[in-house]
Design a protein around this motif. Structure first.
Motif, mmCIF file in Angstrom:
data_model
loop_
_atom_site.group_PDB
_atom_site.id
_atom_site.type_symbol
_atom_site.label_atom_id
_atom_site.label_comp_id
_atom_site.label_asym_id
_atom_site.label_seq_id
_atom_site.Cartn_x
_atom_site.Cartn_y
_atom_site.Cartn_z
ATOM 1 N N ARG A 6 2.544 -11.715 4.824
ATOM 2 C CA ARG A 6 2.824 -11.240 3.484
ATOM 3 C C ARG A 6 4.215 -11.728 3.081
ATOM 4 O O ARG A 6 5.201 -11.441 3.744
ATOM 5 C CB ARG A 6 2.787 -9.716 3.418
ATOM 6 C CG ARG A 6 3.112 -9.182 2.031
ATOM 7 C CD ARG A 6 3.005 -7.672 2.012
ATOM 8 N NE ARG A 6 1.632 -7.252 2.209
ATOM 9 C CZ ARG A 6 0.760 -7.160 1.224
ATOM 10 N NH1 ARG A 6 1.098 -7.477 -0.007
ATOM 11 N NH2 ARG A 6 -0.465 -6.782 1.468
ATOM 12 N N SER A 39 6.996 -4.826 5.463
ATOM 13 C CA SER A 39 6.889 -6.115 4.791
ATOM 14 C C SER A 39 8.076 -6.307 3.863
ATOM 15 O O SER A 39 8.558 -5.360 3.257
ATOM 16 C CB SER A 39 5.587 -6.183 3.982
ATOM 17 O OG SER A 39 4.475 -6.023 4.822
ATOM 18 N N HIS A 41 9.282 -7.080 0.683
ATOM 19 C CA HIS A 41 9.063 -7.238 -0.747
ATOM 20 C C HIS A 41 10.424 -7.211 -1.420
ATOM 21 O O HIS A 41 11.203 -6.301 -1.191
ATOM 22 C CB HIS A 41 8.209 -6.104 -1.302
ATOM 23 C CG HIS A 41 6.881 -5.966 -0.624
ATOM 24 N ND1 HIS A 41 5.788 -6.745 -0.950
ATOM 25 C CD2 HIS A 41 6.467 -5.138 0.365
ATOM 26 C CE1 HIS A 41 4.765 -6.391 -0.202
ATOM 27 N NE2 HIS A 41 5.145 -5.430 0.606
ATOM 28 N N CYS A 78 -1.923 6.099 -3.215
ATOM 29 C CA CYS A 78 -2.193 4.685 -3.454
ATOM 30 C C CYS A 78 -3.443 4.525 -4.314
ATOM 31 O O CYS A 78 -4.489 5.121 -4.022
ATOM 32 C CB CYS A 78 -2.387 3.937 -2.135
ATOM 33 S SG CYS A 78 -0.930 3.902 -1.074
ATOM 34 N N SER A 81 -4.116 -1.686 -3.095
ATOM 35 C CA SER A 81 -3.273 -2.198 -2.010
ATOM 36 C C SER A 81 -2.069 -2.962 -2.535
ATOM 37 O O SER A 81 -1.181 -3.338 -1.769
ATOM 38 C CB SER A 81 -4.090 -3.099 -1.078
ATOM 39 O OG SER A 81 -4.614 -4.214 -1.794
ATOM 40 N N ASN A 82 -2.025 -3.181 -3.855
ATOM 41 C CA ASN A 82 -0.892 -3.873 -4.468
ATOM 42 C C ASN A 82 0.212 -2.909 -4.894
ATOM 43 O O ASN A 82 1.299 -3.331 -5.289
ATOM 44 C CB ASN A 82 -1.369 -4.672 -5.691
ATOM 45 C CG ASN A 82 -0.401 -5.761 -6.092
ATOM 46 O OD1 ASN A 82 0.127 -6.468 -5.240
ATOM 47 N ND2 ASN A 82 -0.153 -5.909 -7.385
ATOM 48 N N ASP A 107 4.985 1.453 0.341
ATOM 49 C CA ASP A 107 4.165 0.245 0.343
ATOM 50 C C ASP A 107 2.717 0.629 0.626
ATOM 51 O O ASP A 107 2.416 1.286 1.624
ATOM 52 C CB ASP A 107 4.688 -0.705 1.420
ATOM 53 C CG ASP A 107 3.995 -2.054 1.429
ATOM 54 O OD1 ASP A 107 2.969 -2.214 0.726
ATOM 55 O OD2 ASP A 107 4.462 -2.954 2.141
ATOM 56 N N SER A 109 0.142 -1.647 0.885
ATOM 57 C CA SER A 109 -0.620 -2.828 1.285
ATOM 58 C C SER A 109 -1.600 -2.542 2.421
ATOM 59 O O SER A 109 -2.595 -3.247 2.587
ATOM 60 C CB SER A 109 0.324 -3.963 1.683
ATOM 61 O OG SER A 109 1.160 -3.582 2.757
ATOM 62 N N SER A 110 -1.352 -1.486 3.209
ATOM 63 C CA SER A 110 -2.254 -1.125 4.296
ATOM 64 C C SER A 110 -3.386 -0.210 3.817
ATOM 65 O O SER A 110 -4.298 0.108 4.581
ATOM 66 C CB SER A 110 -1.479 -0.419 5.408
ATOM 67 O OG SER A 110 -0.998 0.835 4.957
ATOM 68 N N THR A 185 5.811 -5.446 -7.554
ATOM 69 C CA THR A 185 4.461 -5.927 -7.816
ATOM 70 C C THR A 185 3.963 -5.514 -9.198
ATOM 71 O O THR A 185 2.838 -5.845 -9.576
ATOM 72 C CB THR A 185 3.480 -5.387 -6.766
ATOM 73 O OG1 THR A 185 3.483 -3.955 -6.836
ATOM 74 C CG2 THR A 185 3.866 -5.842 -5.369
#
Length: 251
Positions: A6, A39, A41, A78, A81-82, A107, A109-110, A185
Motif C-alpha cells: 500500500r 500503512s 498514508h 468503517c 476499506s478506503n 485506517d 484498509s483491513s 483518501t
C-alpha cells in the motif's frame, strides 16, 4: 510468494507521481516509511474543493511558534476499506507547502478500524509510533517551533499514560496553526462526535487568533469557545471565520 504493497496517498499528487513511486518501490528504490506497522498514508497541506475542504476544524493564519490541543478519540465505523482519517494539531500547511503535525490515524484498509499514533514533517511521509491506541482515549498534542527550522512534536495518550516526543528539522514558515480532522483518501469513516479542547496558539486560546472554520467530508466544527469545539456530521458548507455572521436568507 506475492507481496501486496500500500503506497502513501498524498493529497494533491498527480497520477504520474504516484505511478513513479510505484515503480521505485517495486524496484527497491523507495524505502519503507514509519517506525510502526501502520500503512504510510500521507497527510499534507490544505486544499479546497467545491463546497468542501480536506481539513475540517479551525485554522488560524499569522506568525505562530506553538500550538497545543487535546481531543477524545471517537468510536468510528468503517463504511469502505478506503476510509481513513485523523484528528491532529500542527503548524503550517494553510498557504504554505510544509506541515509539522502530529495526531492519531484511523485506517479502514483491513475492513476494521486500526488506530495508530503518528507525526509528519510534510512533504516527508508520516512516521508511526508503536504505542497502543484505543477509541475513547484522551490525547494531548503539541508542535513547537524552536527556531532555525527545528520543531519539537509531542503526543501524549493521557488515558494510557504514554508520551512520545521527537525533534525534527524542516524549512517551515510557521504561517498557520490548526486543530483539524483530515482524510487523505477523501473518505471518512462514520463517527458521531469528536471533541477538541484546550487548543492554544502561542499560549492563548485559539479563539484569539481569529481562526477560519472548515468543513470536511460532511463533518463540521461547532462553536469555538475557549479553545474547545466539536466536530459532528452535517452542518453547512460555508467557510467563514468562527466569529462571522452567516449571510441572511431572503424568502
Amino acid at each position: 510468494m506475492g507481496i501486496s504493497v500500500r503506497l502513501p496517498r498524498h493529497i494533491g499528487r498527480s497520477r504520474a507521481v504516484r505511478a513513479t513511486a510505484t515503480v521505485l518501490l517495486l524496484t527497491g528504490a523507495l524505502a519503507p516509511v514509519g517506525a510502526g506497522t501502520a500503512s504510510a498514508h500521507g497527510f499534507g497541506p490544505h486544499s479546497s474543493r467545491i463546497k468542501d475542504s480536506n481539513w475540517g476544524g479551525y485554522v488560524a493564519q499569522g506568525s505562530f511558534s506553538r500550538i497545543t490541543g487535546s481531543w477524545v478519540e471517537p468510536h468510528a465505523t468503517c463504511n469502505t476499506s478506503n476510509d481513513l482519517f485523523a484528528p491532529w494539531v500542527g503548524l503550517d500547511g494553510y498557504g504554505s507547502q510544509t506541515v509539522e503535525q502530529t495526531g492519531v490515524q484511523t485506517d479502514c484498509s483491513s475492513g476494521s478500524p486500526v488506530l495508530s499514533a503518528w507525526y509528519e514533517m510534510y512533504p516527508a511521509a508520516p512516521v508511526y509510533w508503536n504505542d497502543p491506541v484505543s477509541e475513547g482515549d484522551h490525547f494531548t498534542a503539541s508542535v513547537i517551533s524552536q527556531g532555525n527550522g527545528v520543531y519539537t512534536l509531542t503526543l501524549t495518550d493521557d488515558t494510557k499514560g504514554w508520551t512520545e516526543s521527537t525533534q525534527q528539522s524542516l524549512d517551515g514558515q510557521n504561517a498557520s496553526a490548526e486543530a483539524v480532522i483530515e482524510s487523505p483518501t477523501q473518505s471518512y469513516p462514520s463517527f458521531d462526535r469528536l471533541d477538541f479542547s484546550g487548543v492554544t496558539v502561542d499560549g492563548r486560546p485559539l479563539d484569539a487568533a481569529a481562526p477560519q472554520s472548515l468543513t470536511s467530508g460532511g463533518y463540521s466544527p461547532g462553536v469555538l469557545q475557549s479553545g474547545s469545539f466539536a466536530m459532528t456530521p452535517g452542518g453547512g458548507q460555508l467557510h467563514l471565520p468562527h466569529n462571522a455572521r452567516p449571510p441572511k436568507i431572503r424568502y
